[in-house]
Scaffold this active site. Structure first.
Site, PDB file in Angstrom:
ATOM      1  N   CYS A 237       0.819  -1.203   0.000  1.00 43.17           N
ATOM      2  CA  CYS A 237       0.000   0.000   0.000  1.00 43.17           C
ATOM      3  C   CYS A 237       0.863   1.267   0.000  1.00 43.17           C
ATOM      4  CB  CYS A 237      -0.966  -0.052   1.185  1.00 43.17           C
ATOM      5  SG  CYS A 237      -2.403   1.026   1.050  1.00 43.17           S
ATOM      6  N   HIS A 238       0.795   2.086   1.053  1.00 43.03           N
ATOM      7  CA  HIS A 238       1.627   3.285   1.154  1.00 43.03           C
ATOM      8  C   HIS A 238       2.999   2.988   1.763  1.00 43.03           C
ATOM      9  CE1 HIS A 238      -2.383   5.093   0.712  1.00 43.03           C
ATOM     10  NE2 HIS A 238      -1.774   6.192   0.306  1.00 43.03           N
TER      11      HIS A 238
END
Length: 200
Positions: free
Chosen positions: A112-113
Protein backbone atom coordinates in the site's frame (compact mmCIF):
# COMPACT_ATOMS: atom_id res chain seq x y z
CA UNK A 1 2.05 -29.03 8.63
CA UNK A 2 5.32 -27.60 7.37
CA UNK A 3 6.38 -24.42 9.17
CA UNK A 4 8.65 -22.72 6.66
CA UNK A 5 9.89 -19.91 8.89
CA UNK A 6 10.78 -21.77 12.08
CA UNK A 7 14.30 -20.34 12.21
CA UNK A 8 13.43 -16.80 11.11
CA UNK A 9 13.12 -13.61 13.16
CA UNK A 10 11.12 -10.92 11.36
CA UNK A 11 10.92 -7.18 12.05
CA UNK A 12 7.68 -5.31 11.38
CA UNK A 13 8.24 -1.55 11.18
CA UNK A 14 5.14 0.47 12.04
CA UNK A 15 3.79 3.38 14.02
CA UNK A 16 0.37 4.77 14.89
CA UNK A 17 -1.80 5.01 11.78
CA UNK A 18 -0.82 1.74 10.14
CA UNK A 19 -3.61 0.02 8.19
CA UNK A 20 -4.81 -2.67 10.60
CA UNK A 21 -5.24 -5.67 8.28
CA UNK A 22 -1.94 -4.92 6.51
CA UNK A 23 -0.13 -5.64 9.78
CA UNK A 24 -2.32 -8.15 11.57
CA UNK A 25 -2.93 -10.57 8.70
CA UNK A 26 0.71 -10.86 7.54
CA UNK A 27 1.94 -11.09 11.15
CA UNK A 28 -0.53 -13.89 11.93
CA UNK A 29 0.56 -15.73 8.79
CA UNK A 30 4.27 -15.33 9.58
CA UNK A 31 3.76 -16.61 13.12
CA UNK A 32 1.70 -19.53 11.82
CA UNK A 33 4.73 -20.45 9.71
CA UNK A 34 6.89 -20.50 12.84
CA UNK A 35 8.54 -17.07 12.61
CA UNK A 36 9.39 -14.94 15.61
CA UNK A 37 7.94 -11.49 14.88
CA UNK A 38 8.91 -8.21 16.58
CA UNK A 39 6.94 -4.98 16.18
CA UNK A 40 9.54 -2.21 15.83
CA UNK A 41 8.43 1.41 16.24
CA UNK A 42 9.57 4.92 17.14
CA UNK A 43 6.78 4.86 19.73
CA UNK A 44 6.91 3.09 23.08
CA UNK A 45 4.31 0.83 24.65
CA UNK A 46 1.58 0.51 22.03
CA UNK A 47 0.69 1.82 18.60
CA UNK A 48 -2.84 2.33 17.29
CA UNK A 49 -4.16 0.92 14.01
CA UNK A 50 -6.28 2.69 11.42
CA UNK A 51 -9.13 0.38 10.38
CA UNK A 52 -10.53 1.53 7.00
CA UNK A 53 -12.21 4.77 8.15
CA UNK A 54 -11.76 4.78 11.92
CA UNK A 55 -9.24 4.00 14.64
CA UNK A 56 -8.72 0.30 15.29
CA UNK A 57 -6.93 -1.89 17.80
CA UNK A 58 -3.76 -1.27 19.78
CA UNK A 59 -0.65 -3.35 19.05
CA UNK A 60 2.18 -3.86 21.54
CA UNK A 61 5.61 -2.52 20.53
CA UNK A 62 8.42 -5.02 21.11
CA UNK A 63 11.50 -3.00 20.16
CA UNK A 64 12.19 0.73 19.87
CA UNK A 65 13.52 1.53 16.40
CA UNK A 66 16.35 3.49 18.02
CA UNK A 67 17.51 0.20 19.59
CA UNK A 68 16.72 -2.08 16.64
CA UNK A 69 19.47 -3.53 14.45
CA UNK A 70 18.92 -5.18 11.08
CA UNK A 71 21.73 -7.61 11.99
CA UNK A 72 19.28 -9.28 14.39
CA UNK A 73 16.59 -9.99 11.79
CA UNK A 74 16.19 -12.16 8.70
CA UNK A 75 13.59 -9.97 6.96
CA UNK A 76 11.47 -6.81 7.23
CA UNK A 77 7.75 -6.13 6.76
CA UNK A 78 6.43 -2.59 6.27
CA UNK A 79 2.61 -2.28 6.35
CA UNK A 80 0.78 0.65 4.80
CA UNK A 81 -1.79 3.17 5.89
CA UNK A 82 -1.38 6.80 4.86
CA UNK A 83 -0.20 8.07 8.26
CA UNK A 84 2.15 5.20 9.09
CA UNK A 85 4.90 5.68 6.46
CA UNK A 86 4.46 9.46 6.48
CA UNK A 87 5.41 9.53 10.18
CA UNK A 88 8.10 6.85 9.80
CA UNK A 89 9.92 8.56 6.94
CA UNK A 90 10.52 11.57 9.18
CA UNK A 91 12.41 9.37 11.65
CA UNK A 92 16.11 8.95 10.82
CA UNK A 93 16.43 5.72 12.81
CA UNK A 94 13.52 4.17 10.92
CA UNK A 95 14.92 5.19 7.53
CA UNK A 96 18.37 3.80 8.36
CA UNK A 97 16.82 0.59 9.67
CA UNK A 98 15.05 0.03 6.33
CA UNK A 99 18.14 0.79 4.27
CA UNK A 100 20.25 -1.64 6.30
CA UNK A 101 18.08 -4.58 5.18
CA UNK A 102 18.83 -3.76 1.56
CA UNK A 103 22.53 -3.30 2.23
CA UNK A 104 22.54 -6.74 3.87
CA UNK A 105 20.61 -8.30 0.93
CA UNK A 106 17.73 -9.34 3.19
CA UNK A 107 14.14 -9.69 1.95
CA UNK A 108 11.71 -6.82 2.50
CA UNK A 109 7.92 -6.82 1.98
CA UNK A 110 5.84 -3.64 1.82
CA UNK A 111 2.23 -2.97 0.89
CA UNK A 112 0.00 0.00 0.00
CA UNK A 113 1.63 3.28 1.15
CA UNK A 114 4.49 1.38 2.83
CA UNK A 115 6.86 1.81 -0.15
CA UNK A 116 7.04 5.52 0.72
CA UNK A 117 9.64 4.36 3.26
CA UNK A 118 11.63 2.74 0.44
CA UNK A 119 11.73 6.08 -1.36
CA UNK A 120 13.01 7.83 1.76
CA UNK A 121 15.66 5.12 2.25
CA UNK A 122 16.73 5.60 -1.40
CA UNK A 123 16.51 1.90 -2.27
CA UNK A 124 14.06 1.81 -5.20
CA UNK A 125 16.22 3.00 -8.09
CA UNK A 126 16.16 0.37 -10.83
CA UNK A 127 13.75 -1.90 -8.90
CA UNK A 128 10.41 -3.22 -10.12
CA UNK A 129 7.59 -2.73 -7.63
CA UNK A 130 4.04 -1.62 -7.01
CA UNK A 131 2.18 0.39 -4.35
CA UNK A 132 -1.02 2.26 -3.68
CA UNK A 133 -1.58 4.26 -6.88
CA UNK A 134 -1.40 7.67 -5.18
CA UNK A 135 2.34 7.28 -4.50
CA UNK A 136 3.16 5.93 -7.98
CA UNK A 137 4.70 9.24 -9.09
CA UNK A 138 6.89 9.44 -5.98
CA UNK A 139 8.25 5.96 -6.69
CA UNK A 140 8.83 6.70 -10.37
CA UNK A 141 10.60 9.96 -9.50
CA UNK A 142 12.86 7.96 -7.18
CA UNK A 143 13.84 5.70 -10.08
CA UNK A 144 11.51 2.73 -9.58
CA UNK A 145 9.90 0.72 -12.36
CA UNK A 146 6.30 0.97 -11.09
CA UNK A 147 3.71 -1.53 -12.35
CA UNK A 148 0.02 -2.06 -11.57
CA UNK A 149 -0.05 -5.69 -10.36
CA UNK A 150 -1.42 -7.35 -7.23
CA UNK A 151 2.00 -8.51 -6.10
CA UNK A 152 5.48 -7.86 -7.50
CA UNK A 153 8.62 -9.76 -6.52
CA UNK A 154 12.04 -8.39 -7.43
CA UNK A 155 15.07 -10.14 -5.91
CA UNK A 156 13.64 -10.40 -2.39
CA UNK A 157 11.56 -7.21 -2.55
CA UNK A 158 7.81 -7.96 -2.31
CA UNK A 159 5.25 -5.20 -2.88
CA UNK A 160 1.46 -4.99 -3.28
CA UNK A 161 -1.13 -2.25 -3.84
CA UNK A 162 -3.85 -2.48 -1.19
CA UNK A 163 -5.63 -4.78 1.31
CA UNK A 164 -7.38 -6.54 -1.56
CA UNK A 165 -3.99 -7.96 -2.56
CA UNK A 166 -3.19 -9.41 0.88
CA UNK A 167 -3.64 -13.07 -0.04
CA UNK A 168 -1.08 -12.87 -2.86
CA UNK A 169 1.15 -10.52 -0.84
CA UNK A 170 1.29 -12.84 2.15
CA UNK A 171 2.00 -15.91 0.02
CA UNK A 172 4.94 -14.24 -1.74
CA UNK A 173 6.20 -12.68 1.50
CA UNK A 174 6.41 -16.09 3.16
CA UNK A 175 8.13 -17.52 0.09
CA UNK A 176 10.77 -14.77 -0.13
CA UNK A 177 11.36 -14.63 3.62
CA UNK A 178 11.88 -18.39 3.58
CA UNK A 179 14.45 -18.14 0.78
CA UNK A 180 16.57 -15.65 2.72
CA UNK A 181 19.18 -13.32 1.28
CA UNK A 182 19.14 -12.31 -2.40
CA UNK A 183 22.27 -10.83 -3.91
CA UNK A 184 20.10 -8.62 -6.14
CA UNK A 185 18.44 -7.10 -3.07
CA UNK A 186 20.67 -4.05 -2.70
CA UNK A 187 20.52 -0.42 -1.66
CA UNK A 188 21.35 0.79 -5.17
CA UNK A 189 21.66 -0.46 -8.73
CA UNK A 190 25.42 -0.76 -8.27
CA UNK A 191 25.00 -2.89 -5.15
CA UNK A 192 25.08 -2.22 -1.44
CA UNK A 193 27.60 -2.96 1.26
CA UNK A 194 28.12 -6.50 2.45
CA UNK A 195 26.36 -7.58 5.60
CA UNK A 196 28.04 -6.75 8.87
CA UNK A 197 30.21 -9.51 10.35
CA UNK A 198 28.12 -11.83 12.45
CA UNK A 199 24.78 -10.64 11.08
CA UNK A 200 22.08 -13.19 10.32
Amino acid sequence: MSRRLNDKTIAVLATTGFEQVELTEPVDALRNEGATVHIVSPEEGQIKAWDQDQWGKHIKVDVAVSDANADDYHALLIPGGVMNPDFLRQNDDAVSFVRDFFEQHKPVASICHGPWMLVEADVVRGRKLTSYPSIKTDLKNAGANWVDEEVVVDEGLVTSRNPGDLKAFIAKTIEEFGEGKHEGQTASESGGRSASPGSI
